[in-house]
Write a protein that holds these residues in place. Sequence first.
Motif, PDB file in Angstrom:
ATOM      1  N   ARG A  54       0.821  -1.211   0.000  1.00  0.00           N
ATOM      2  CA  ARG A  54       0.000   0.000   0.000  1.00  0.00           C
ATOM      3  C   ARG A  54       0.864   1.274   0.000  1.00  0.00           C
ATOM      4  NH1 ARG A  54      -4.755  -0.086   4.410  1.00  0.00           N
ATOM      5  NH2 ARG A  54      -5.754   1.903   3.979  1.00  0.00           N
ATOM      6  N   GLY A  55       0.579   2.176  -0.918  1.00  0.00           N
ATOM      7  CA  GLY A  55       1.298   3.451  -0.967  1.00  0.00           C
ATOM      8  C   GLY A  55       2.551   3.426  -1.832  1.00  0.00           C
ATOM      9  N   ASP A  56       3.053   2.222  -2.155  1.00  0.00           N
ATOM     10  CA  ASP A  56       4.218   2.138  -3.054  1.00  0.00           C
ATOM     11  C   ASP A  56       3.800   2.534  -4.465  1.00  0.00           C
ATOM     12  OD1 ASP A  56       5.934   1.221  -1.112  1.00  0.00           O
ATOM     13  OD2 ASP A  56       5.687  -0.903  -1.632  1.00  0.00           O
ATOM     14  N   ARG A  57       4.740   3.077  -5.232  1.00  0.00           N
ATOM     15  CA  ARG A  57       4.436   3.394  -6.624  1.00  0.00           C
ATOM     16  C   ARG A  57       4.903   2.273  -7.545  1.00  0.00           C
ATOM     17  NH1 ARG A  57       5.588   5.839  -2.856  1.00  0.00           N
ATOM     18  NH2 ARG A  57       7.602   6.581  -3.595  1.00  0.00           N
ATOM     19  N   VAL A  58       4.124   2.077  -8.583  1.00  0.00           N
ATOM     20  CA  VAL A  58       4.479   1.120  -9.634  1.00  0.00           C
ATOM     21  C   VAL A  58       4.354   1.868 -10.950  1.00  0.00           C
ATOM     22  CG1 VAL A  58       3.792  -1.000 -10.811  1.00  0.00           C
ATOM     23  CG2 VAL A  58       3.659  -0.862  -8.308  1.00  0.00           C
ATOM     24  N   LEU A  59       5.438   1.916 -11.707  1.00  0.00           N
ATOM     25  CA  LEU A  59       5.384   2.628 -12.981  1.00  0.00           C
ATOM     26  C   LEU A  59       5.073   1.638 -14.104  1.00  0.00           C
ATOM     27  CD1 LEU A  59       7.455   5.612 -14.054  1.00  0.00           C
ATOM     28  CD2 LEU A  59       7.292   3.702 -15.658  1.00  0.00           C
ATOM     29  N   ILE A  60       4.133   2.010 -14.938  1.00  0.00           N
ATOM     30  CA  ILE A  60       3.699   1.132 -16.033  1.00  0.00           C
ATOM     31  C   ILE A  60       4.055   1.809 -17.358  1.00  0.00           C
ATOM     32  CG2 ILE A  60       1.688   0.042 -17.111  1.00  0.00           C
ATOM     33  CD1 ILE A  60       0.404  -0.009 -14.275  1.00  0.00           C
ATOM     34  N   TYR A  61       4.897   1.148 -18.126  1.00  0.00           N
ATOM     35  CA  TYR A  61       5.373   1.690 -19.407  1.00  0.00           C
ATOM     36  C   TYR A  61       5.047   0.646 -20.464  1.00  0.00           C
ATOM     37  CZ  TYR A  61       8.872   3.648 -22.694  1.00  0.00           C
ATOM     38  OH  TYR A  61       9.529   4.190 -23.773  1.00  0.00           O
TER      39      TYR A  61
END
Length: 642
Positions: free
Chosen positions: A114-121
């Motif tokens: 929860r709260g972590d970022r995940v970058l989607i490319y």
Amino acid sequence: MNTAPNPVRYADFYRQSIEHPDAFWAEQAKLIDWHTPPQQILDTSRLPFVRWFAGGTTNLCHNAVDRHLATRAAQPALIAVSTETGSEKTYTYAELHAHVQRAAAVLQALGVTRGDRVLIYMPMIAEAIFAMLACVRIGAIHCVVFGGFASSSLASRIEDAQPKVIISTDAGSRGRRVIPYKPLLDEAIHLSVYKPSAVVLHDRGLVPMELVAGRDHIASTLEAQQQNTQVPCVWLDATEPSYVLYTSGTTGKPKGVQRDTGGYAVALAASMKHIYDCHAGETMFTASDIGWVVGHSYIVYAPLLAGAATVVYEGLPTQGLDGKTNGAIWWSLVEKYKVSIVFTAPTAIRVLKQQDPALLKKHDLSSLRMLFLAGEPLDEPTARWISEGLGVPIIDNYWQTETGWPIIAMANGVERMPSKFGSPGLPAYGYKVKILHEVTGEELTAPNEKGVVVFEGPTPPGFMQTVWRNDERFIYSYWRSFPDRMVYSTFDWGIRDADGYFYILGRSDDVINIAGHRLGTREIEESIAGHPGVAEVAVVGVEDPLKGQVAVGFAIPKDSAAIDDSEVAKKLENEVMHRVAEQIGALARPSRVHFVAALPKTRSGKLLRRAIQAICEHRDPGDLTTIDDVSSLQAIREMMKS
Ligand code: ATP
Ligand code: MG
């Protein structure tokens, strides 16, 4: 569409939203599932920051996917069509649930919480949507970056968002030309000071990938270890962030727009009912990209929240499943999947406008009720052409990455009301839209007075919470244009007519000052675009020693002879100039109109007028990493040299 007489008048509905926002939005909040109901509908104790539905807990993935399993598990949820790879696959709600759960299990196994970022490319493939839904399922914050963005643009977003994990793929494809993503991503991670701890790669088999040991993982390998892992939805407070999305960058350094969870879910669910008029069991086809806000809202979340099926389309608007040119591909999909609502950008329609209009009549479009267009001013000739061609109403809707859903649009789901060509219509419920004098900040109330479009807080649900990790930037970027007035500036010009309909005249920095007269580029563009020989046009102001600035046009002709043959070009140029002088005035008459094969645009299809202007003035056009096709700008540069 609702054909029975509707007892609700839009004027009353709108008034209720402005005068009694608590009651109004408490009612709309019933459109979604809550784990615990909101304790406070609207918290305005820290304006311009607003908290919607505080104390309520919910989950976007639950509302978009799990909630539907009881009633529509076997119905289509996601229809993935790629004219790049020639593939078509339909996922039911049950299948979508299984994929999303697996993707969420993979993220959890990589330590994402929860709260972590995940970058989607990612390109426009089903796995990208599984990834987004997997993030919100576990309370991770997704940052989708448009696939194919250059490394430096991607690097600045990695640095700003600091994702624990990046999800990507071997390659995208455009016009059947493979664009390797992995090298772009590797370079971006190399450029970024911040490094993610893991990279998950979906191997499409388009191009070989070199893996970085210890960091890179193949998605299918990780998923195989999570076949039956159950990942329950994490109940988030309504005010916890769901995602960060960077603005498209037409005007400068992109800002990380931070969206909440509960307000966004309610805003989208309400918009499907009141504006897009698309319902459970139907199909919506939003031809955009998940890298843009239209994609977040109307490819992914809104249709699924409504229990509808969403078409996820990878490819050009004029390319068939066999890879050959097919200007009717979208309409063939409408027929095949019984699409009721299509949503795209005017730029796509201008591309289609260069094709044979008979293509619009080739397929059975009886399921189609409305075509929505947003992202840029919709000129009247384009609107008329497509409306007549398809035989359905065209609904222009005006909004921004910041707002998440329309600011100005006709709410046909509340009351059927006439649209006017060239206008997105009336303020959407929840938005107190005004026109202010650009210098004094005085409210302009007389019809057709031109000023800056603003709205007053408190902002409605779905509107951005803040700029990611930068509350101050949120305030000074958006709320400080007019001293002593707490208004949000859209930085767009507009007017309101005597019936209250708004017209957006372009960005407040797209103004030409000719001999002391201020003219919007859009007015001149509209006039030029109305010439039957012109498909698309950009007008910029160029420095002039005598007049301060002069207007210069760059137009794509319908007949390429105007590019190759100087005689034809001269004749068309004269006609176009004459037309502008007649319609707007001699002052607005462009000093030159050049004919070009393509215009420089951002990857979201917005004209880069600033870059054209810089080249015309022999200046550096600035950051071009978000440009779609650099060769179009180079062609203009060559033209300016000679
Ligand atoms: P940046 O803010 O980084 O410069 P951007 O403004 O291009 O990028 P978006 O949020 O995608 O990023 O675009 C919103 C803008 O698009 C609006 O402010 C407006 O200028 C334009 N726009 C969107 N819809 C319409 C519409 N229906 N009519 C006219 N203009 C529109
Ligand atoms: Mg903007």
